[in-house]
Scaffold this active site. Structure first.
Site, PDB file in Angstrom:
ATOM      1  N   GLU A   1      -6.798   4.110  -5.641  1.00 11.36           N
ATOM      2  CA  GLU A   1      -7.892   4.557  -4.853  1.00 11.36           C
ATOM      3  C   GLU A   1      -8.627   5.686  -5.226  1.00 11.36           C
ATOM      4  O   GLU A   1      -7.785   6.922  -4.879  1.00 11.36           O
ATOM      5  CB  GLU A   1      -7.851   4.394  -3.221  1.00 11.36           C
ATOM      6  CG  GLU A   1      -8.967   4.510  -2.428  1.00 11.36           C
ATOM      7  CD  GLU A   1      -8.837   4.805  -0.749  1.00 11.36           C
ATOM      8  OE1 GLU A   1      -9.947   4.534  -0.165  1.00 11.36           O
ATOM      9  OE2 GLU A   1      -7.802   5.425  -0.589  1.00 11.36           O
TER      10      GLU A   1
ATOM     11  N   HIS B   1     -11.186  -2.286   4.377  1.00 13.95           N
ATOM     12  CA  HIS B   1     -10.922  -1.810   5.671  1.00 13.95           C
ATOM     13  C   HIS B   1     -11.755  -0.381   5.927  1.00 13.95           C
ATOM     14  O   HIS B   1     -11.338  -0.077   7.322  1.00 13.95           O
ATOM     15  CB  HIS B   1      -9.347  -1.800   6.060  1.00 13.95           C
ATOM     16  CG  HIS B   1      -8.867  -0.605   5.176  1.00 13.95           C
ATOM     17  ND1 HIS B   1      -8.826  -0.730   3.726  1.00 13.95           N
ATOM     18  CD2 HIS B   1      -8.302   0.435   5.497  1.00 13.95           C
ATOM     19  CE1 HIS B   1      -8.302   0.383   3.348  1.00 13.95           C
ATOM     20  NE2 HIS B   1      -7.939   1.383   4.366  1.00 13.95           N
ATOM     21  N   ASP B   2     -12.339   0.226   4.935  1.00 12.79           N
ATOM     22  CA  ASP B   2     -13.179   1.421   5.393  1.00 12.79           C
ATOM     23  C   ASP B   2     -14.688   1.268   5.449  1.00 12.79           C
ATOM     24  O   ASP B   2     -15.376   2.072   5.796  1.00 12.79           O
ATOM     25  CB  ASP B   2     -12.706   2.410   4.342  1.00 12.79           C
ATOM     26  CG  ASP B   2     -11.101   2.782   4.231  1.00 12.79           C
ATOM     27  OD1 ASP B   2     -10.647   2.802   5.427  1.00 12.79           O
ATOM     28  OD2 ASP B   2     -10.664   2.996   3.213  1.00 12.79           O
TER      29      ASP B   2
ATOM     30  N   ASP C   1       0.984  -1.215  -0.099  1.00 13.60           N
ATOM     31  CA  ASP C   1       0.037  -0.028  -0.032  1.00 13.60           C
ATOM     32  C   ASP C   1       0.883   1.422   0.066  1.00 13.60           C
ATOM     33  O   ASP C   1       1.599   1.271   0.574  1.00 13.60           O
ATOM     34  CB  ASP C   1      -0.740   0.008   1.260  1.00 13.60           C
ATOM     35  CG  ASP C   1      -2.111   0.492   1.236  1.00 13.60           C
ATOM     36  OD1 ASP C   1      -2.206   1.698   0.613  1.00 13.60           O
ATOM     37  OD2 ASP C   1      -3.309   0.016   1.684  1.00 13.60           O
TER      38      ASP C   1
ATOM     39  N   ASP D   1      -3.410   4.591  -2.125  1.00 13.55           N
ATOM     40  CA  ASP D   1      -4.031   5.250  -1.250  1.00 13.55           C
ATOM     41  C   ASP D   1      -4.522   6.857  -1.761  1.00 13.55           C
ATOM     42  O   ASP D   1      -3.616   7.625  -2.336  1.00 13.55           O
ATOM     43  CB  ASP D   1      -3.417   5.437   0.131  1.00 13.55           C
ATOM     44  CG  ASP D   1      -4.192   5.970   1.069  1.00 13.55           C
ATOM     45  OD1 ASP D   1      -5.307   5.114   1.590  1.00 13.55           O
ATOM     46  OD2 ASP D   1      -4.153   7.284   1.685  1.00 13.55           O
TER      47      ASP D   1
HETATM   48  C1  GLC Z   1      -7.874   5.597   2.287  1.00 10.96           C
HETATM   49  C2  GLC Z   1      -7.663   4.498   3.242  1.00 10.96           C
HETATM   50  C3  GLC Z   1      -8.327   5.009   4.670  1.00 10.96           C
HETATM   51  C4  GLC Z   1      -7.330   5.988   5.145  1.00 10.96           C
HETATM   52  C5  GLC Z   1      -7.277   7.260   4.072  1.00 10.96           C
HETATM   53  C6  GLC Z   1      -6.236   8.244   4.367  1.00 10.96           C
HETATM   54  O1  GLC Z   1      -9.237   5.954   2.099  1.00 10.96           O
HETATM   55  O2  GLC Z   1      -8.083   3.421   2.668  1.00 10.96           O
HETATM   56  O3  GLC Z   1      -8.098   3.746   5.412  1.00 10.96           O
HETATM   57  O4  GLC Z   1      -7.599   6.304   6.610  1.00 10.96           O
HETATM   58  O5  GLC Z   1      -7.078   6.839   2.848  1.00 10.96           O
HETATM   59  O6  GLC Z   1      -4.925   7.585   4.134  1.00 10.96           O
END
Ligand code: GLC
Ligand code: CA
Length: 559
Positions: free
Chosen positions: A286, A346-347, A121, A220
């Site tokens: 993402e 995980h979110d 990641d 991310d």
């Molecule tokens: C992304 C991650 C999340 C994190 C955020 C800030 O959305 O998936 O878990 O808190 O970015 O890095």
């Protein structure tokens, strides 16, 4: 020379008709399946209650036994853990609770030995405010690292920009009486990608891990790397809560803070770095927004390899909704691009819990996920149907509920949603012993899922009708039939509760049927060919589809 070859490889893919390429010619990531491990919750090898890298190493055989091909691991780098690793204070060091550098090397080499790919990641948008770069940058206006972050002087926030988590994204720092920009949470200051030095360093960090043998990255909040360089105010919007189609939120459009041209151009630079390596590397961004916008990050095969499609997370359990989604994904991610299929992470609220904890529905939706063109992502524990847990507000470790407060936490709960991401991050349920076999220690970092005595890997491995064995069967079928992972989408039709998809690949044909309804459905299949049941429900029948059953017919020889 290297660069020439990698460029020509991109062009080759761009101009060659996809269906004439045999799977052997396509890079591995076109037909891979990804399993996401949240390291803190996967397996604790030293009894401190926190999952670790050696824990993942010792469970690689399990991951392999599922039939998964690629592993993505959420961040385990040095971090004050205020956002559990998404706030990095050293990109090249391992946080002590996750292990040593040797454990990380071992994880890469052991995964490779077992024929698994491994993806890390990469949090490029921001660091922790405890990263030495930020400590330097904030120390004085003349510091050489000043320009590594986005600073502005003034009495008021320089623009009206909201952070992704609500409220102004500008944070005031009294040391230099200036504002710094933070897309996510105040302790996650954004790096300044308009500074060539910062950008070069971040690309070198990508190289560092690629050289160590990592097969690629999950990127991310990749659509937030750049902001408007003219610092124009965002227009207002009626939206309070973002949707998967529209990221505008907190009554503001994200016109100047997300999906900027700079971020899309940067995706090409990152691809160039990955192309420096002889073995094909893979990336998934993402990003948030409409499919026709986010596909620009892939720049027709010249940018990052793929982007997450989060629309699946909000797609209703209806034949029409899924049919439309599959069409949309296919038309926006034509070759050399490909869609991704995400049902949890995980979110987000656990997949089975979004379906009212209905395991039969989950069997059907996972069958859908694993029989599409593109790359599916499975979040750890979904293969045993781990559920969303409910925790009290005061128990939350996640910074999000703390930021929003108790009232919002309760409101979200009433709406069937959750602000507390701890609730989807509970320890992996390995067996029915102490701590669900996750840790031999006194206290796992989060409470266990309440149902671990009945719902765990050990029991599910034995029972043929279990969700776990359903996933294994689907993944095997997917590996053995390229038409499922690679085949072109010829036609998508829906009628009432029945969804039908026609696919083709290298002269072969396949028909897929999914029944979203409670009653039986009549179907028509061509003669010959072979039928595979995609759900534990029903038989391989030629004329009938049972409630929540799915099948695929492939025009291949019956052995
Ligand atoms: C992304 C991650 C999340 C994190 C955020 C800030 O959305 O998936 O878990 O808190 O970015 O890095
Ligand atoms: Ca940014």
């Amino acid at each position: 020379m290297k660069n020439f070859f990698s460029k020509s490889r991109g062009l080759f893919l761009l101009f060659t008709s996809f269906s004439f390429l045999s799977a052997a010619q396509l890079p591995w990531y076109y037909k891979t399946t990804v399993y996401q491990v949240y390291p803190r919750s996967f397996y604790d090898s030293n009894g401190d209650g926190i999952g670790d890298l050696y824990g993942i190493v010792s469970k690689l055989d399990y991951i392999k036994s599922l039939g998964i091909e690629t592993l993505w691991i959420s961040p385990f780098f040095s971090s004050p853990q205020e956002d559990f690793g998404y706030d990095i204070s050293d990109y090249k060091k391992i946080a002590p609770e996750y292990g040593l550098e040797e454990d990380c090397d071992l994880l890469i080499s052991e995964a490779h030995k077992k024929g698994l790919r491994i993806v890390f990641d990469l949090v490029m948008n921001h660091t922790s405010n405890q990263h030495p770069w930020f400590i330097e940058s904030s120390s004085s206006e003349n510091n050489p690292k000043r320009n590594w972050y986005i600073w502005k002087k003034g009495k008021r926030p320089p623009t009206n920009w909201k952070s992704m988590t609500g409220g102004s994204g500008w944070q005031y720092d009294t040391k230099t009486n200036s504002w710094y920009w933070a897309t996510f949470l105040p302790f996650q200051p954004d790096l300044n990608y308009n500074n060539p030095e910062t950008k070069a360093e971040m690309l070198n960090i990508a190289r560092y891990w690629l050289q160590k043998g990592v097969d690629g990255f999950r990127l991310d909040i990749f659509n937030c790397l750049y902001e408007d360089s003219l610092f124009r105010d965002n227009p207002s919007s009626w939206r309070m809560v973002p949707s998967e189609q529209n990221t505008d939120a907190f009554f503001q459009k994200n016109t100047f803070t997300q999906n900027q041209n700079g971020s899309m151009l940067f995706s090409k630079e990152l691809r160039e770095v990955m192309n420096e390596f002889p073995e094909p590397k893979y990336s998934v961004g993402e990003v948030f927004g409409r499919a026709d916008i986010i596909n620009k990050f892939c720049a027709n095969g010249q940018g990052i390899h793929s982007v997450f499609m989060f629309k699946t997370l909000h797609t209703k359990f209806k034949a029409k909704a899924w049919g439309k989604l599959i069409l949309e994904a296919d038309s926006n991610f034509k070759s050399p691009l490909f869609p991704t299929w995400v049902l949890s992470n995980h979110d987000k609220k656990r997949f089975i819990s979004r379906l009212g904890n209905n395991e039969k529905k989950m069997q059907l939706v996972s069958a859908l996920q694993l029989t599409q063109r593109g790359v599916p992502f499975i979040y750890y524990g979904d293969e045993i149907g781990m559920k969303q847990q409910h925790f009290l507000f005061k128990q939350a470790l996640d910074p999000i509920p703390k930021k929003f407060g108790k009232f919002a936490h309760v409101l979200a709960r009433i709406a069937g949603e959750s602000l507390n991401r701890d609730e989807c991050r509970t320890p992996m349920q390995w067996d029915d012993t102490k701590n669900a076999g996750f840790s031999t220690g006194m206290h796992p970092w989060l409470p266990l899922g309440k149902d671990y005595m009945q719902r765990n890997v050990k029991d599910f491995e034995i029972y043929p009708g279990s969700l776990l064995n359903h996933y294994k069967r689907l993944l095997k079928l997917r590996r053995e039939h390229e038409i499922i992972s690679l085949g072109n989408v010829e036609k998508v039709e829906w009628k009432g509760t029945l969804l039908k998809i026609a696919r083709s690949w290298n002269g072969k044909k396949a028909l897929l049927f999914y029944n979203f309804g409670k009653g039986k459905k009549k179907i028509k299949l061509p003669g010959g060919g072979k039928i595979y049941n995609l759900t534990p429900i029903g038989q391989e029948e030629r004329q009938t589809l049972h409630s929540f059953q799915a099948i695929v017919w492939i025009d291949e020889e019956v052995n």
